[in-house]
Write an enzyme that holds these catalytic residues in place. Structure first.
Site, PDB file in Angstrom:
ATOM      1  N   CYS A   2     -47.802 -36.508  34.000  1.00  7.99           N
ATOM      2  CA  CYS A   2     -47.204 -35.745  34.908  1.00  7.99           C
ATOM      3  C   CYS A   2     -46.330 -34.991  34.363  1.00  7.99           C
ATOM      4  O   CYS A   2     -46.082 -35.083  33.193  1.00  7.99           O
ATOM      5  CB  CYS A   2     -46.522 -36.382  36.225  1.00  7.99           C
ATOM      6  N   LEU A  51     -50.529 -35.681  37.769  1.00  4.03           N
ATOM      7  CA  LEU A  51     -51.957 -35.780  37.236  1.00  4.03           C
ATOM      8  C   LEU A  51     -52.251 -37.384  37.683  1.00  4.03           C
ATOM      9  O   LEU A  51     -51.727 -38.181  36.876  1.00  4.03           O
ATOM     10  CB  LEU A  51     -52.012 -35.629  35.548  1.00  4.03           C
ATOM     11  N   ALA A  52     -53.131 -37.532  38.629  1.00  5.00           N
ATOM     12  CA  ALA A  52     -53.594 -38.718  39.060  1.00  5.00           C
ATOM     13  C   ALA A  52     -54.345 -39.389  38.063  1.00  5.00           C
ATOM     14  O   ALA A  52     -55.455 -38.936  37.773  1.00  5.00           O
ATOM     15  CB  ALA A  52     -54.134 -38.814  40.389  1.00  5.00           C
ATOM     16  N   VAL A  53     -53.960 -40.704  37.646  1.00  7.53           N
ATOM     17  CA  VAL A  53     -54.639 -41.583  36.713  1.00  7.53           C
ATOM     18  C   VAL A  53     -54.924 -42.813  37.302  1.00  7.53           C
ATOM     19  O   VAL A  53     -56.006 -43.502  37.144  1.00  7.53           O
ATOM     20  CB  VAL A  53     -54.109 -41.283  35.540  1.00  7.53           C
ATOM     21  N   GLY A  78     -46.156 -40.434  32.327  1.00  8.50           N
ATOM     22  CA  GLY A  78     -46.650 -41.261  31.226  1.00  8.50           C
ATOM     23  C   GLY A  78     -47.454 -42.457  31.937  1.00  8.50           C
ATOM     24  O   GLY A  78     -47.758 -42.373  32.976  1.00  8.50           O
ATOM     25  N   GLU A  79     -47.343 -43.202  30.919  1.00  8.59           N
ATOM     26  CA  GLU A  79     -48.321 -44.616  31.474  1.00  8.59           C
ATOM     27  C   GLU A  79     -47.747 -45.607  30.856  1.00  8.59           C
ATOM     28  O   GLU A  79     -47.199 -45.918  29.790  1.00  8.59           O
ATOM     29  CB  GLU A  79     -49.655 -44.636  30.928  1.00  8.59           C
ATOM     30  N   SER A 377     -56.809 -41.293  21.268  1.00  5.13           N
ATOM     31  CA  SER A 377     -56.856 -40.565  19.941  1.00  5.13           C
ATOM     32  C   SER A 377     -56.317 -41.533  18.748  1.00  5.13           C
ATOM     33  O   SER A 377     -55.587 -42.434  19.103  1.00  5.13           O
ATOM     34  CB  SER A 377     -55.823 -39.280  20.107  1.00  5.13           C
ATOM     35  N   GLY A 378     -56.738 -41.021  17.608  1.00  6.81           N
ATOM     36  CA  GLY A 378     -56.456 -41.857  16.394  1.00  6.81           C
ATOM     37  C   GLY A 378     -54.828 -41.228  15.676  1.00  6.81           C
ATOM     38  O   GLY A 378     -54.688 -41.794  14.606  1.00  6.81           O
TER      39      GLY A 378
END
Length: 613
Positions: A2, A51-53, A78-79, A377-378
């Site tokens: 978000c 941003l809905a996750v 964030g998460e 991602s790495g």
């Protein structure tokens, strides 16, 4: 994921400032295309773009809870990957949840532990809590600085936002850039707290900022510590494998389509292969995406940065894990499109001069967003596991400056300053500034008693990468992905993994005589042999001279414009010489200078800043 924005004013009534809060919040629309919300009280105004996750219907923000002593409200980006475990703990402590979102877990965690909630969180996050009980604002940023957060002190409070553009939408924050801001822009040392704009600050990674009537205070709640490592090599490899598997398991939690970024290198291939294994256990197929350039594989020529093209190794991994794969192939016209550059510069808020590295990443993310909302991602594996070539170059390690500045052409001192207007170049004195920043960075490193000189040197080198170099890359990845509403997760930045590998002895980090020994051994069981044996190759860059030729033409048009504002910063004579070069023989540093000219021109046009030079 978000975007957040807000305003605290202890001497004003912000209920009357709805239009300004809306303007601040709407600058974050790209970060949160799915929903918006505001929370406005007398002295605090919070804005959110979503941003809905996770928990698509339930995780609406701002989120607040009423208490007998006053309301507590949260805006969060964030998460938090351990939110399910924390939810169970909080439920056992008597909390009742209305949603399934990690947002509510963070809010309830704050109610339970106050500012100490940060000690319980694992993930990437930046959030703001308005605590009506104490009339205070708390700004929090994750340990590694994956999610951005900025603030701007005002005479009676503060403005804040996920990105500077949110703050600059408020008339209390003038668009002023002085020599202090430009000095770091060209030095590229990632000075802690720097935000380019005069008066603005970045919340430090692993820090929280408290704002109340007494003023603004910042406290660092996490930093890299030196801890004795007692595990054997075999146990260390096993621990890295277990940690990485657990991290990826947690980061595959999503209520929306997800994928992985695949370059064919060890880092992204390890993420892809482990993700494929874990998703396969659920009966799901991993999806992967790669970026490439027209003719790159057929016409590839090894250079000072890259020994091999990515495409053959990408194909090996796709065949090995059975991913549903897409290549995003770009040509010089895609990369040189002024609209693409404008979008990338607008996303980053700074004219960073990363050139086609930024432009191709933006276009890759834009293409991925048509199919996925979340990508793994790495990024950061090279910083965590000591993967860059200069970790193994005596001259770079003993140069008395940031090691990468001795190897990457655009980051050497001439590469960073040759194109600056001579009078400004003298005033900026980027060399002295860089030396001061290097000394400051060294002072932050803890050492163990009895460490050998060699071990101390490598601990310093790893620390510099984890507290300086990686932060530029994380900011780049966040800004360019969120500009198209894509959430990119970075498993190698899990703080448990970072702490553990940071404290392993150097002999373990190179136990097989090569870079990233621990990661190679921990992931070898899921990788094709070609990738296990591949030499480190950075993010791809186009080798097509047609791209350099288009850059020259675009800069040539600027040189012909006697009113072009960019030449208050850039040396016009340098630009004239650069556009006369043979594009097929152009050095990496000179091409980087042309990129900087165009980025600066675009940034000046976007923001019309007041330059105090």
């Amino acid at each position: 994921m978000c975007g957040i924005a807000g305003w605290v004013s202890f001497d004003a009534d912000l209920v009357r400032q709805g239009p300004t809060l809306d303007a601040m919040t709407e600058t974050m629309a790209c970060r949160g295309p799915d929903d918006r919300g505001v929370f406005v009280r007398t002295h605090a105004a919070l804005g959110h773009r979503r941003l809905a996750v996770i928990d698509l219907p339930g995780g609406v923000q701002p989120m607040s809870v009423g208490t007998p002593a006053g309301e507590v409200a949260l805006v969060y980006s964030g998460e938090v990957y351990n939110f399910r475990e924390l939810r169970e703990r909080l439920t056992a402590l008597g909390h009742t949840f209305r949603t399934e979102s990690d947002t509510e877990v963070v809010l309830r965690g704050y109610l339970q532990w106050s500012e100490s909630v940060v000690d319980h969180l694992e993930g990437m996050y930046a959030f703001a809590v308005w605590d009506e009980r104490d009339q205070k604002l708390v700004l929090v940023r994750d340990r590694m600085g994956i999610k951005p957060l900025f603030y701007y002190p005002t005479p009676d409070g503060v403005l804040f936002g996920s990105e500077p553009k949110a703050i600059l939408a408020n008339p209390l924050a003038p668009k002023v850039v002085d020599t202090d801001g430009l000095r770091e822009l060209f030095a590229q040392t990632k000075a802690p707290g720097w935000a380019l704009w005069k008066g603005m600050h970045e919340v430090l990674p692993g820090a929280l900022v408290t704002v109340d009537r007494a003023g603004i205070r910042q406290r660092v709640y996490w930093r890299l510590r030196a801890v004795e490592h007692t595990d054997s090599l075999d146990d260390t490899v096993a621990r890295v494998r277990d940690l990485l598997t657990d991290v990826i398991d947690h980061q595959l939690i999503s209520d929306v389509p997800q994928c992985v970024l695949l370059s064919g290198g060890l880092d992204s291939s390890a993420i892809t292969s482990i993700a494929a294994q874990r998703l396969g256990m659920r009966g799901e197929q991993v999806r992967s995406f790669s970026v490439d350039f027209v003719g790159q594989e057929d016409n590839f020529v090894p250079d000072e940065m890259r020994d091999t093209p990515d495409a053959p190794f990408v194909r090996d991994v796709v065949a090995h894990v059975g991913s549903a794969h897409r290549d995003v192939v770009l040509d010089p016209a895609d990369l040189s499109d002024p609209a693409v550059r404008r979008a990338a510069v607008a996303a980053r808020d700074i004219p960073n001069g990363f050139g086609d590295l930024d432009l191709s990443l933006y276009l890759l993310f834009k293409a991925i967003r048509q199919h996925s909302t979340v990508a793994l991602s790495g990024e950061a594996a090279d910083e965590v596991f000591a993967g860059y070539p200069w970790f193994h170059h005596e001259a770079a390690l003993n140069a008395g400056t940031f090691p990468w500045m001795t190897v990457i052409p655009p980051l050497t001192l001439p590469g960073r300053t040759d194109h600056i207007e001579p009078g400004l170049r003298e005033r900026l004195d980027v060399g002295t500034y860089t030396a001061d920043q290097y000394a400051s960075a060294l002072a932050e490193v803890e050492h163990l008693d009895g460490e050998s000189a060699a071990e101390r040197r490598m601990r310093i080198t790893c620390h510099l990468h984890l507290t300086r170099f990686v932060r530029s890359l994380l900011d780049r990845k966040d800004r360019l992905s969120m500009a198209v509403g894509l959430e990119v997760r970075v498993p190698f930045c899990d703080h448990r993994l970072v702490e553990y590998v940071y404290n392993t002895p150097w002999s373990m980090k190179v136990s097989d005589g090569r870079e990233k020994s621990l990661l190679r051994q921990a992931a070898a069981h899921v990788l094709p042999r070609s990738v296990v044996e591949r030499v480190k190759s950075p993010y791809p860059s186009t080798q097509n001279p047609a791209y350099a030729g288009i850059l020259q033409q675009q800069v040539k048009e600027l040189v012909a414009d006697r009113e072009a504002k960019v030449f208050a910063v850039i040396d016009r004579n340098w630009a004239q010489q650069a556009v006369a070069q043979d594009p097929s023989r152009m050095s990496v540093a000179m091409r980087g200078g042309l990129e900087r000219v165009l980025d600066l021109h675009t940034w000046l046009d976007l923001h019309s800043p007041q330059l105090r030079l």
